[in-house]
Scaffold this active site. Structure first.
Site, PDB file in Angstrom:
ATOM      1  CG  ASP A 121      53.771 -80.773  -6.819  1.00  0.00           C
ATOM      2  OD1 ASP A 121      52.721 -80.229  -7.208  1.00  0.00           O
ATOM      3  OD2 ASP A 121      54.817 -80.774  -7.474  1.00  0.00           O
ATOM      4  CG  ASP A 157      58.172 -80.537  -9.847  1.00  0.00           C
ATOM      5  OD1 ASP A 157      57.085 -80.220  -9.328  1.00  0.00           O
ATOM      6  OD2 ASP A 157      58.595 -79.997 -10.886  1.00  0.00           O
ATOM      7  CG  ASP A 214      70.230 -66.705  -3.292  1.00  0.00           C
ATOM      8  OD1 ASP A 214      69.289 -65.921  -3.039  1.00  0.00           O
ATOM      9  OD2 ASP A 214      70.744 -66.864  -4.399  1.00  0.00           O
TER      10      ASP A 214
HETATM   11  N1  LIG Z   1      59.994 -68.832 -11.512  1.00  0.00           N
HETATM   12  C1  LIG Z   1      58.815 -68.408 -11.883  1.00  0.00           C
HETATM   13  N2  LIG Z   1      58.544 -67.105 -11.893  1.00  0.00           N
HETATM   14  C2  LIG Z   1      57.345 -66.658 -12.260  1.00  0.00           C
HETATM   15  N3  LIG Z   1      56.339 -67.427 -12.638  1.00  0.00           N
HETATM   16  C3  LIG Z   1      56.548 -68.741 -12.664  1.00  0.00           C
HETATM   17  C4  LIG Z   1      57.794 -69.298 -12.284  1.00  0.00           C
HETATM   18  N4  LIG Z   1      57.698 -70.631 -12.402  1.00  0.00           N
HETATM   19  C5  LIG Z   1      56.458 -70.892 -12.818  1.00  0.00           C
HETATM   20  N5  LIG Z   1      55.769 -69.762 -12.988  1.00  0.00           N
HETATM   21  C6  LIG Z   1      54.381 -69.636 -13.408  1.00  0.00           C
HETATM   22  O1  LIG Z   1      53.590 -70.464 -12.584  1.00  0.00           O
HETATM   23  C7  LIG Z   1      53.005 -71.500 -13.321  1.00  0.00           C
HETATM   24  C8  LIG Z   1      53.249 -72.842 -12.651  1.00  0.00           C
HETATM   25  O2  LIG Z   1      52.785 -72.800 -11.378  1.00  0.00           O
HETATM   26  P1  LIG Z   1      53.169 -73.887 -10.299  1.00  0.00           P
HETATM   27  O3  LIG Z   1      54.635 -73.890 -10.102  1.00  0.00           O
HETATM   28  O4  LIG Z   1      52.264 -73.655  -9.170  1.00  0.00           O
HETATM   29  O5  LIG Z   1      52.711 -75.186 -11.049  1.00  0.00           O
HETATM   30  P2  LIG Z   1      53.265 -76.651 -11.111  1.00  0.00           P
HETATM   31  O6  LIG Z   1      52.125 -77.543 -11.303  1.00  0.00           O
HETATM   32  O7  LIG Z   1      54.144 -76.922  -9.942  1.00  0.00           O
HETATM   33  O8  LIG Z   1      54.109 -76.636 -12.403  1.00  0.00           O
HETATM   34  P3  LIG Z   1      55.360 -77.493 -12.835  1.00  0.00           P
HETATM   35  O9  LIG Z   1      55.544 -78.569 -11.825  1.00  0.00           O
HETATM   36  O10 LIG Z   1      55.008 -78.008 -14.163  1.00  0.00           O
HETATM   37  O11 LIG Z   1      56.505 -76.524 -12.839  1.00  0.00           O
HETATM   38  C9  LIG Z   1      53.662 -71.481 -14.670  1.00  0.00           C
HETATM   39  O12 LIG Z   1      52.719 -71.727 -15.664  1.00  0.00           O
HETATM   40  C10 LIG Z   1      54.210 -70.105 -14.823  1.00  0.00           C
HETATM   41  O13 LIG Z   1      53.276 -69.281 -15.461  1.00  0.00           O
HETATM   42 CA   LIG Z   2      55.886 -78.197  -9.756  1.00  0.00          CA
END
Ligand SMILES: Nc1ncnc2c1ncn2[C@@H]1O[C@H](COP(=O)(O)OP(=O)(O)OP(=O)(O)O)[C@@H](O)[C@H]1O
Ligand SMILES: [Ca+2]
Length: 671
Positions: free
Chosen positions: A413, A409, A101
């Site tokens: 990104d 975050d 992990d």
């Molecule tokens: N742990 C997870 N397991 C499965 N699907 C996830 C998980 N976390 C996020 N997701 C899916 O992926 C999408 C977000 O994708 P991503 O993490 O690429 O975006 P983000 O812009 O970084 O979002 P944020 O910063 O708001 O979390 C979510 O809408 C969700 O549907």
């Molecule tokens: Ca994010």
């Protein structure tokens, strides 16, 4: 080697936290470290390395670094068989207890943190939609559902997760993981599930961690009877498209037909328009013929249900967005979420107004010309992949020559944070990779802090402008006066000692006085400077030239008509006149320093008494000026002045203030 490692690391107790693991990782791998790392670690790293260098030879460090890297590679390589990889003895001896992990979080750059910003979930299971508060134990929902469906749901939630449920020192349950994961785990617990029990019931033999590009994650479980089952979860519409069956209201698995697909799609849309983050959970029986070498299946899943996570907008975000807008800063939302979720949240925060909302896949397909047309209008980009964020930032910076700040975050990104002019990473929710790609780390993870950052940034910029304006004025006048006078009369009115004092007023004291002005809210009502903005703006030139001209005229007047005006006919009238010129010149600067507090506003006294440094500097300048004129005349080539002469020269300096105010009324272009 081993004895050496024991000697040096024996005292370090392996701590089972990713922060500790990361620390070690950095320490050992410093030879292969990213040279672009920004300021965050530089301060104490160099010191630490110096001390370490005495204790260890580079060769030894390199060897351990290579071994740790090998272990990491072995881990990445065998990611699917995380339980079966071995850690080299030397690495263990180095106190680097790598558990799957832990390394996973380093490799992926995710860091498990205690987070809870969600506010419960809404779920659609077996055709039933229910809202589950975060604190309320909602076992009544699970009693509503068929037992088999609850069992498979809990299995999915607790096994197919990047988070963890642990008991802390006080024997209280603590949920670790990203906000999305903790929300789901909490949902599982509120349905009456037991994390440990669920984890012991089967063995996770294959893991595909969450991937921001694919927007899904999956695991394969091995049961004691030798059968395998795959679970996947992720972006609702993507996982739903991978399903061909669904669990119905009786808990039976039935094929998905048009009606049920539409029902699920509508549910996703409804959840999304309520600003919920939607996720779809699915599973698949893969029998006992499965080889753990093969990839996790992509399609053919059975949909367990749709979950909508409530992640309320923080208080103050709407106001902050409004302040940004008034400051000429365009706020855009780029997220991996569903487009409807993104739109709903963007509307709530005031980000989405007349602009367009676009999805990542559509954005990726656009040609260069189309991009030129739509990028300025984009206010929301949903379902974006890491490179979409990067592309948008790159275009804004290069094609549109905007100054771009990016907040982020996650590891996804990092490319955008790196590309941006100012990358702002979240300290609490942010991963190490995001933080290391950023220039600024926002300690409280709050968007409103960005406004404060912008305000301070502008304040520093404007303070430097004010200082430069003040300094240029003094320089121009001193230069012209001495030069023209030397050319015309053969001697300079301001002596070397006097110029030294003037230099001190404008350099050290001037910087102290003008650069310590605190930011005010008016700064956020001005337009931004932009990449191409001139540092010395038209406004500054107007003030500099106007004020210099006035000061020059005053000194020229004193030089030519001073003796007559002040009735100087004693034998040392030349010395008195020069002292008068010097004194008037210094007081011109004193009053100009006050006028320089504002470059455009006529009222320059606002908040002056609150800026103690400014008041102190001004008082000191005046006191020293009196001492120089009255008591140290021999050194400074000055002659004590009469009260009338003092009044006269201070008055001439003071006249600069109404002149400066009048100058501010002359309109000039913006820059
Ligand atoms: N742990 C997870 N397991 C499965 N699907 C996830 C998980 N976390 C996020 N997701 C899916 O992926 C999408 C977000 O994708 P991503 O993490 O690429 O975006 P983000 O812009 O970084 O979002 P944020 O910063 O708001 O979390 C979510 O809408 C969700 O549907
Ligand atoms: Ca994010």
């Amino acid at each position: 080697m081993e004895s050496y490692l024991n000697e040096n690391f024996g005292d370090v107790k392996p701590k089972n936290s990713s922060e500790e693991a990361l620390r070690r990782w950095r320490k050992l791998c410093w030879l292969v470290k990213n040279p672009k790392r920004r300021f965050r670690f530089t301060a104490n790293l160099s010191k630490r390395f110096e001390a370490e260098a005495i204790r260890r030879s580079n060769q030894e460090k390199f060897r351990v670094a290579v071994l740790v890297s090998q272990a990491a590679l072995q881990f990445i390589h065998g990611l699917n068989l995380s339980s079966e990889y071995t850690v080299p003895e030397e690495v263990k001896a180095a106190g680097f207890e790598i558990c799957a992990d832990e390394l996973g979080s380093i490799v992926e750059g995710r860091d498990v943190k205690k987070l809870k910003i969600h506010d419960g979930v809404e779920a659609c299971l077996c055709g039933k939609i229910k809202e589950v508060g975060s604190s309320k134990i909602s076992s009544d929902f699970s009693s509503d559902l068929p037992e088999s469906a609850v069992r498979i749901l809990l299995q999915s939630i607790f096994n197919n997760t990047g988070g963890e449920v642990v008991r802390n020192k006080d024997d209280k349950i603590e949920i670790l993981g990203t906000p999305t994961e903790t929300a789901l785990l909490e949902f599982g617990l509120s349905l009456g599930g037991d994390f440990q029990e669920e984890r012991l019931a089967s063995k996770v033999v294959q893991v595909e961690p969450f991937n921001s590009l694919k927007k899904r994650m999956g695991v394969v479980l091995l049961f004691p009877d030798g059968s395998f089952r795959a679970h996947c979860k992720g972006a609702s519409e993507i996982i739903l498209a991978a399903c061909d069956k669904v669990i119905d209201s009786k808990g039976e698995v039935v094929p998905l037909h048009e009606e049920s697909i539409n029902y699920l799609k509508n549910t996703i849309e409804n959840f999304a328009s309520e600003a919920l983050r939607t996720l779809c959970l699915a599973y698949m029986e893969i029998g006992s013929e499965y080889s753990v070498e093969s990839p996790i299946p992509i399609t053919g899943y059975t949909c367990i249900g749709i979950v909508g996570i409530k992640d309320p907008v923080r208080p103050g975000v709407r106001e902050s967005v409004a302040i940004c807008k008034s400051a000429g800063i365009t706020v855009r939302m780029v997220t991996g979420d569903n487009i409807n979720t993104a739109k709903a949240i963007a509307r709530e925060c005031g980000i989405l107004t007349e602009g367009i909302a676009i999805e990542g896949p559509e954005f990726r397909e656009k040609t260069e010309e189309e991009l030129l047309d739509i990028i300025p209008k984009i206010q929301v980009m949903a379902r974006s992949a890491p490179m979409d964020k990067h592309t948008l930032v790159k275009h804004l910076r290069t094609t549109f020559e905007d100054v771009v700040a990016v907040t982020g975050d996650g590891t996804n990104d990092a490319p955008a944070l790196h590309e941006a002019d100012i990358g702002l990473a979240m300290a609490i929710a942010g991963t190490e990779v995001a933080k290391e790609s950023a220039d600024v780390i926002i300690l409280d993870d709050n968007f409103s802090t960005i406004v404060t950052v912008a305000k301070w940034g502008r304040s520093v910029y404007i303070n430097i402008q004010k200082f430069v304006q003040f300094q240029l004025t003094v320089n121009i006048v001193a230069l012209i006066v001495n030069f023209s006078s030397a050319c015309l009369t053969g001697n300079a009115p301001l002596t070397a000692v006097q110029l030294l004092w003037v230099n001190m007023i404008m350099d050290t004291l001037g910087a102290l006085a003008l650069a310590t002005e605190p930011p005010n809210d008016d700064l956020m009502k001005r337009p931004p400077v932009g990449r191409k903005g001139n540092f010395i703006s038209n406004v500054m030139w107007r003030n500099i030239l106007g004020q210099s001209l006035y000061q020059f005229v005053i000194i020229w007047f004193l030089q030519t008509r001073g003796k007559v005006a002040f009735h100087l006919d004693e034998p040392d009238s030349d010395l008195v006149l020069n002292t008068l010129i010097f004194n008037s010149f210094v007081f011109c600067q004193v009053f100009n320093e006050i006028s320089s507090r504002e470059m455009e506003k006529v009222n320059v006294f606002e908040g002056i008494l609150k800026n103690y440094v400014f008041v102190a500097v001004l008082t000191c300048t005046i006191l020293f000026q009196i001492i120089i004129i009255e008591y140290v005349g021999t050194y400074a080539n000055t002659h004590p002045l009469s009260l009338k002469q003092w009044f006269g020269s201070v008055f001439l300096g003071f006249l600069g203030m109404p002149i400066a105010a009048a100058l501010k009324l002359i309109p000039v272009g913006s820059s």
